[in-house]
Scaffold this active site. Structure first.
Site, short mmCIF file in Angstrom:
data_model
loop_
_atom_site.label_atom_id
_atom_site.label_comp_id
_atom_site.label_asym_id
_atom_site.label_seq_id
_atom_site.Cartn_x
_atom_site.Cartn_y
_atom_site.Cartn_z
N SER A 145 77.84 78.17 62.50
CA SER A 145 77.21 76.86 62.70
C SER A 145 76.91 76.29 61.32
O SER A 145 76.72 77.05 60.36
CB SER A 145 75.90 77.04 63.47
OG SER A 145 75.13 75.85 63.44
N TYR A 156 67.51 80.66 65.30
CA TYR A 156 68.93 80.39 65.58
C TYR A 156 69.73 80.35 64.28
O TYR A 156 70.77 81.00 64.14
CB TYR A 156 69.05 79.05 66.32
CG TYR A 156 70.47 78.60 66.54
CD1 TYR A 156 71.23 79.16 67.56
CD2 TYR A 156 71.04 77.60 65.75
CE1 TYR A 156 72.54 78.75 67.77
CE2 TYR A 156 72.34 77.19 65.96
CZ TYR A 156 73.09 77.76 66.97
OH TYR A 156 74.38 77.34 67.18
#
Ligand SMILES: NC(=O)c1ccc[n+]([C@@H]2O[C@H](COP(=O)([O-])OP(=O)(O)OC[C@H]3O[C@@H](n4cnc5c(N)ncnc54)[C@H](OP(=O)(O)O)[C@@H]3O)[C@@H](O)[C@H]2O)c1
Length: 256
Positions: A145, A156
């Protein structure tokens, strides 16, 4: 690796029941590859298989919770029994950390996120790598990501920093073995994951852009692709002037 004359590559794809994984399954099936689709929602996967490969001969669905090692072993066993040696592993399954700060979560929730986003790719790679190395042929593609490059999320994002480090280093460790390792680092993409996270500060393309990036990676392996490409100058700018990142996080994420 070429799919010509080989009946397509044999690919395990996790997280295929939704979003980026679903779009990738459609794109890779249309390109003639043989797919083993994995996720917990097996009925959703079976509907997808019926749509993209009604005969069920080139695409199969396997129920798998990537946090369960026995499920991962079952997935690889089923894949080998159906299509032979695994040629490509795409570790796409992932979860985000939502709006609630991690320090208010249970230890199990924090662990569960790392198990899903970071550790499952280790365990699955461990199951397929010996065979790929013996065959001198394979490709592991992990889903990172942009938040694994720019620090915006301490749960995350940290799980994606970890998978980025693992992927880029594993690629170097395996240079010359015939096994490629790649990282896909998406920016915000329109999926179920981003639908529940409130307003996003940047435009969101559809998941097909990632699916096509993965298809290109299979044909032309690279260490890392950032998609969409216009995140690259933002990454460069943030690394040059970190205060820009501070301002974006302060003014967008925190106000939601
Ligand atoms: N959307 C974005 O903006 C964005 C940006 C950067 C990176 N990513 C990454 O892209 C990947 C796909 O995300 P997405 O946006 O497509 O999200 P999504 O639509 O929510 O899909 C997540 C997928 O992961 C699967 N999954 C989650 N936990 C699992 C588990 N324990 N076992 C097996 N499968 C599991 C889900 O299947 P089941 O629920 O059926 O198990 C689903 O198929 C993730 O790794 C995510 O971190 C997304």
């Amino acid at each position: 690796m070429s799919i010509e004359g080989s009946g397509g590559l044999h690919i395990i794809l996790t997280g295929a029941s939704s979003g980026i994984g679903e779009a990738t399954a459609r794109t890779l099936a249309a390109a003639g590859h043989r797919l083993v689709l994995a996720a917990r929602r097996v009925e959703t996967l079976e509907k997808l298989v019926a749509e993209i490969n009604p005969s069920g001969k080139r695409v199969i669905a396997v129920q798998c919770d990537v946090r369960q090692k026995s499920d991962l072993e079952g997935l690889v066993t089923r894949a080998r029994a159906t299509f032979g040696a695994v040629q490509v592993l795409i570790n796409n399954a992932g979860m985000d950390s939502g709006k609630q700060s991690w320090w208010t979560r249970s230890a199990d929730e924090v662990t569960g996120l790392f198990e899903t986003n970071t550790l499952a790719p280790y365990w699955l790679s461990q199951l397929v790598l010996p065979e790929m190395l013996a065959e001198k042929n394979g490709h592991i593609i992990n889903m990172g990501s942009v938040s694994g490059i720019i620090a915006v999320s301490s749960l995350y994002g940290a799980s994606k920093y970890a998978i980025r480090g693992m992927t880029l280093a594993l690629r170097r460790e395996l240079l010359g073995t015939g096994v490629n390792v790649s990282l896909v680092s998406p920016g915000f993409i329109r999926t179920a994951m981003t639908a529940k996270g409130g307003k996003r500060p940047l435009p969101m393309p559809e998941p097909e852009v990632i699916a096509h990036a993965i298809l290109r990676l299979l044909e032309h392996p690279k260490a890392e692709v950032v998609v969409p490409g216009w995140y690259r100058p933002l990454i460069w700018l943030e690394q040059l002037i970190p205060a820009i990142g501070d301002a974006v996080v302060k003014n967008s994420w925190k106000k939601e």
